[in-house]
Design a protein around this motif. Structure first.
Motif, PDB file in Angstrom:
ATOM      1  N   HIS A 200       0.832  -1.210   0.000  1.00  0.00           N
ATOM      2  CA  HIS A 200       0.000   0.000   0.000  1.00  0.00           C
ATOM      3  C   HIS A 200       0.865   1.259   0.000  1.00  0.00           C
ATOM      4  O   HIS A 200       0.593   2.219  -0.748  1.00  0.00           O
ATOM      5  CB  HIS A 200      -0.904  -0.025   1.230  1.00  0.00           C
ATOM      6  CG  HIS A 200      -1.792   1.165   1.360  1.00  0.00           C
ATOM      7  ND1 HIS A 200      -2.887   1.377   0.558  1.00  0.00           N
ATOM      8  CD2 HIS A 200      -1.729   2.246   2.198  1.00  0.00           C
ATOM      9  CE1 HIS A 200      -3.476   2.508   0.886  1.00  0.00           C
ATOM     10  NE2 HIS A 200      -2.795   3.058   1.876  1.00  0.00           N
ATOM     11  N   CYS A 201       1.925   1.277   0.813  1.00  0.00           N
ATOM     12  CA  CYS A 201       2.809   2.444   0.868  1.00  0.00           C
ATOM     13  C   CYS A 201       3.549   2.627  -0.451  1.00  0.00           C
ATOM     14  O   CYS A 201       3.730   3.763  -0.919  1.00  0.00           O
ATOM     15  CB  CYS A 201       3.801   2.283   2.020  1.00  0.00           C
ATOM     16  SG  CYS A 201       3.038   2.312   3.658  1.00  0.00           S
ATOM     17  N   GLU A 202       3.979   1.521  -1.049  1.00  0.00           N
ATOM     18  CA  GLU A 202       4.659   1.612  -2.335  1.00  0.00           C
ATOM     19  C   GLU A 202       3.716   2.159  -3.417  1.00  0.00           C
ATOM     20  O   GLU A 202       4.113   2.940  -4.282  1.00  0.00           O
ATOM     21  CB  GLU A 202       5.190   0.238  -2.735  1.00  0.00           C
ATOM     22  CG  GLU A 202       5.960   0.198  -4.034  1.00  0.00           C
ATOM     23  CD  GLU A 202       7.229   1.020  -3.990  1.00  0.00           C
ATOM     24  OE1 GLU A 202       7.673   1.472  -5.057  1.00  0.00           O
ATOM     25  OE2 GLU A 202       7.762   1.220  -2.880  1.00  0.00           O
ATOM     26  N   LYS A 203       2.455   1.740  -3.340  1.00  0.00           N
ATOM     27  CA  LYS A 203       1.472   2.236  -4.295  1.00  0.00           C
ATOM     28  C   LYS A 203       1.242   3.733  -4.118  1.00  0.00           C
ATOM     29  O   LYS A 203       1.174   4.492  -5.112  1.00  0.00           O
ATOM     30  CB  LYS A 203       0.151   1.476  -4.112  1.00  0.00           C
ATOM     31  CG  LYS A 203      -0.917   1.850  -5.106  1.00  0.00           C
ATOM     32  CD  LYS A 203      -2.173   1.046  -4.863  1.00  0.00           C
ATOM     33  CE  LYS A 203      -3.281   1.458  -5.834  1.00  0.00           C
ATOM     34  NZ  LYS A 203      -4.541   0.705  -5.578  1.00  0.00           N
ATOM     35  N   ARG A 205       3.389   5.869  -2.853  1.00  0.00           N
ATOM     36  CA  ARG A 205       4.600   6.556  -3.315  1.00  0.00           C
ATOM     37  C   ARG A 205       4.638   6.664  -4.836  1.00  0.00           C
ATOM     38  O   ARG A 205       4.972   7.716  -5.383  1.00  0.00           O
ATOM     39  CB  ARG A 205       5.839   5.805  -2.810  1.00  0.00           C
ATOM     40  CG  ARG A 205       7.145   6.509  -3.092  1.00  0.00           C
ATOM     41  CD  ARG A 205       8.315   5.762  -2.490  1.00  0.00           C
ATOM     42  NE  ARG A 205       8.680   4.623  -3.267  1.00  0.00           N
ATOM     43  CZ  ARG A 205       9.411   4.649  -4.387  1.00  0.00           C
ATOM     44  NH1 ARG A 205       9.810   5.803  -4.873  1.00  0.00           N
ATOM     45  NH2 ARG A 205       9.741   3.551  -5.016  1.00  0.00           N
ATOM     46  N   GLN A 206       4.241   5.567  -5.512  1.00  0.00           N
ATOM     47  CA  GLN A 206       4.245   5.583  -6.975  1.00  0.00           C
ATOM     48  C   GLN A 206       3.210   6.551  -7.520  1.00  0.00           C
ATOM     49  O   GLN A 206       3.440   7.240  -8.521  1.00  0.00           O
ATOM     50  CB  GLN A 206       3.989   4.168  -7.498  1.00  0.00           C
ATOM     51  CG  GLN A 206       4.219   4.001  -8.985  1.00  0.00           C
ATOM     52  CD  GLN A 206       5.652   4.284  -9.372  1.00  0.00           C
ATOM     53  OE1 GLN A 206       6.577   3.911  -8.663  1.00  0.00           O
ATOM     54  NE2 GLN A 206       5.836   4.949 -10.503  1.00  0.00           N
ATOM     55  N   GLU A 207       2.040   6.626  -6.855  1.00  0.00           N
ATOM     56  CA  GLU A 207       1.011   7.564  -7.293  1.00  0.00           C
ATOM     57  C   GLU A 207       1.495   9.010  -7.168  1.00  0.00           C
ATOM     58  O   GLU A 207       1.258   9.842  -8.061  1.00  0.00           O
ATOM     59  CB  GLU A 207      -0.261   7.356  -6.472  1.00  0.00           C
ATOM     60  CG  GLU A 207      -1.002   6.072  -6.818  1.00  0.00           C
ATOM     61  CD  GLU A 207      -2.216   5.873  -5.941  1.00  0.00           C
ATOM     62  OE1 GLU A 207      -2.408   6.685  -5.000  1.00  0.00           O
ATOM     63  OE2 GLU A 207      -2.966   4.902  -6.172  1.00  0.00           O
ATOM     64  N   LYS A 208       2.175   9.314  -6.050  1.00  0.00           N
ATOM     65  CA  LYS A 208       2.689  10.678  -5.866  1.00  0.00           C
ATOM     66  C   LYS A 208       3.784  10.992  -6.884  1.00  0.00           C
ATOM     67  O   LYS A 208       3.864  12.105  -7.412  1.00  0.00           O
ATOM     68  CB  LYS A 208       3.217  10.845  -4.443  1.00  0.00           C
ATOM     69  CG  LYS A 208       2.119  10.868  -3.390  1.00  0.00           C
ATOM     70  CD  LYS A 208       2.672  11.137  -2.014  1.00  0.00           C
ATOM     71  CE  LYS A 208       1.563  11.197  -0.975  1.00  0.00           C
ATOM     72  NZ  LYS A 208       0.625  12.306  -1.209  1.00  0.00           N
ATOM     73  N   LEU A 209       4.639   9.989  -7.176  1.00  0.00           N
ATOM     74  CA  LEU A 209       5.673  10.210  -8.181  1.00  0.00           C
ATOM     75  C   LEU A 209       5.068  10.430  -9.568  1.00  0.00           C
ATOM     76  O   LEU A 209       5.525  11.303 -10.325  1.00  0.00           O
ATOM     77  CB  LEU A 209       6.626   9.008  -8.206  1.00  0.00           C
ATOM     78  CG  LEU A 209       7.623   8.900  -7.047  1.00  0.00           C
ATOM     79  CD1 LEU A 209       8.396   7.595  -7.146  1.00  0.00           C
ATOM     80  CD2 LEU A 209       8.584  10.077  -7.039  1.00  0.00           C
ATOM     81  N   ASP A 210       4.040   9.639  -9.888  1.00  0.00           N
ATOM     82  CA  ASP A 210       3.376   9.814 -11.185  1.00  0.00           C
ATOM     83  C   ASP A 210       2.718  11.181 -11.286  1.00  0.00           C
ATOM     84  O   ASP A 210       2.761  11.836 -12.344  1.00  0.00           O
ATOM     85  CB  ASP A 210       2.341   8.712 -11.393  1.00  0.00           C
ATOM     86  CG  ASP A 210       2.983   7.346 -11.542  1.00  0.00           C
ATOM     87  OD1 ASP A 210       4.183   7.289 -11.856  1.00  0.00           O
ATOM     88  OD2 ASP A 210       2.279   6.331 -11.340  1.00  0.00           O
ATOM     89  N   GLU A 211       2.104  11.606 -10.179  1.00  0.00           N
ATOM     90  CA  GLU A 211       1.469  12.923 -10.182  1.00  0.00           C
ATOM     91  C   GLU A 211       2.494  14.044 -10.337  1.00  0.00           C
ATOM     92  O   GLU A 211       2.290  14.998 -11.085  1.00  0.00           O
ATOM     93  CB  GLU A 211       0.693  13.097  -8.874  1.00  0.00           C
ATOM     94  CG  GLU A 211      -0.120  14.378  -8.801  1.00  0.00           C
ATOM     95  CD  GLU A 211      -0.887  14.492  -7.509  1.00  0.00           C
ATOM     96  OE1 GLU A 211      -1.480  15.565  -7.281  1.00  0.00           O
ATOM     97  OE2 GLU A 211      -0.888  13.513  -6.732  1.00  0.00           O
ATOM     98  N   TYR A 212       3.636  13.889  -9.640  1.00  0.00           N
ATOM     99  CA  TYR A 212       4.695  14.899  -9.755  1.00  0.00           C
ATOM    100  C   TYR A 212       5.305  14.891 -11.159  1.00  0.00           C
ATOM    101  O   TYR A 212       5.598  15.959 -11.725  1.00  0.00           O
ATOM    102  CB  TYR A 212       5.772  14.617  -8.712  1.00  0.00           C
ATOM    103  CG  TYR A 212       6.878  15.643  -8.674  1.00  0.00           C
ATOM    104  CD1 TYR A 212       6.608  16.985  -8.436  1.00  0.00           C
ATOM    105  CD2 TYR A 212       8.200  15.263  -8.882  1.00  0.00           C
ATOM    106  CE1 TYR A 212       7.627  17.925  -8.406  1.00  0.00           C
ATOM    107  CE2 TYR A 212       9.225  16.194  -8.857  1.00  0.00           C
ATOM    108  CZ  TYR A 212       8.933  17.521  -8.620  1.00  0.00           C
ATOM    109  OH  TYR A 212       9.942  18.451  -8.593  1.00  0.00           O
TER     110      TYR A 212
END
Length: 277
Positions: A200-203, A205-212
């Protein structure tokens, strides 16, 4: 002894609002369900990827296919030798004979490792069908478990002895070899929740990276346009003031080329997205 400080401390602890210092498992909205235990006799665990094929009930039993007497016999007499009018064990033998013919080394081969595996596979699949219809038949269940384990031992031996033949027999019999685990490991709720939390945390983090990344990609074209304007302004100012020019025409043209390529790429991406929708 003055007990006033003790009383004050006790009153403070009693009246202090309770503040939660830990996180509930529901805060992350993670729900864990214990995986369903699959019995060892089921095809998913034994490795059987297919079932016994349907047989024509009008097919004659083994040993009577080439009988000349049955060719001229009455229909009532001929029906006595059909698979549909006899016990299912005759159908199992018929399946066994057909599968052995696909893997035997020569027409009289019934004792090789391949023939034994084919015969056991037929009986295992027959007993699996029987257990689906009669799940409380404990005697057949024990026989089925023993036969599955025996086949695993044979496959393990064949794998060590001749790996190419091992792969070939798995393909012919439509099997998946599932060796026992090297180490036994209990599936616990705590460990599973830890793994789910990490996922869940990795997901997140990936969502925030994709958004950035998306935000940065949206700013690429305005940034290049602004950079080109500033470079042109700086170059013109340096020429007017008569100082050494640090911004060359090649730098400006290179940025313009990057801008054109980026705009073309964005247009192609939008067109492909429209077509897919």
């Amino acid at each position: 002894m003055n007990i006033t400080p003790i009383l004050r401390t006790g009153l403070y602890l009693a009246n202090r609002p309770v503040v939660r210092q830990y996180a509930f498992k529901s805060d992350l909205k993670i729900k864990w369900v214990r995986p369903e235990k699959i019995p060892s006799i089921h095809p998913e665990k034994s490795g059987d990827c297919s079932k016994l094929s349907a047989v024509n009930p009008k097919e004659l039993m083994l040993g009577f296919e080439k009988s000349k007497e049955l060719e001229t016999a009455d229909a009532a007499v001929k029906s006595l030798f059909e698979l549909g009018n006899n016990p299912y064990v005759n159908t199992t033998r018929y399946h066994s004979e057909q599968l052995i013919k696909e893997v035997q080394r020569h027409p009289l081969d019934y004792g090789s490792m391949e023939a034994k595996l084919a015969r056991m596979t037929v009986f295992i699949r027959r007993y699996q069908q029987h257990m689906e219809e009669h799940p409380r038949d404990k005697k057949r269940k024990v026989i089925l478990k023993e036969m599955i384990e025996k086949r695993k031992k044979f496959l393990k031996y064949l794998r060590r002895w001749d790996y190419r033949r091992f792969e070939w027999i798995l393909e012919k019999l439509d099997l998946v070899y599932k060796p026992p685990p090297a180490e036994f490991h209990w599936i616990t709720r705590k460990e599973s929740l830890q793994k789910l939390t990490d996922i869940h945390c990795e997901k997140l983090r990936q969502e925030k990276l994709d958004e950035y990344r998306k935000t940065l990609e949206e700013q690429q074209i305005p940034f290049l346009e602004d950079a080109i304007k500033k470079m042109q302004f700086i170059r013109q100012e340096q020429i007017d003031l008569g100082i050494p020019v640090t911004v060359t025409e090649e730098d400006i043209e290179q940025n313009k080329k990057k801008l054109a390529e980026l705009k073309a790429f964005r247009e192609e991406t939008k067109a492909a997205a429209r077509k897919s929708n």
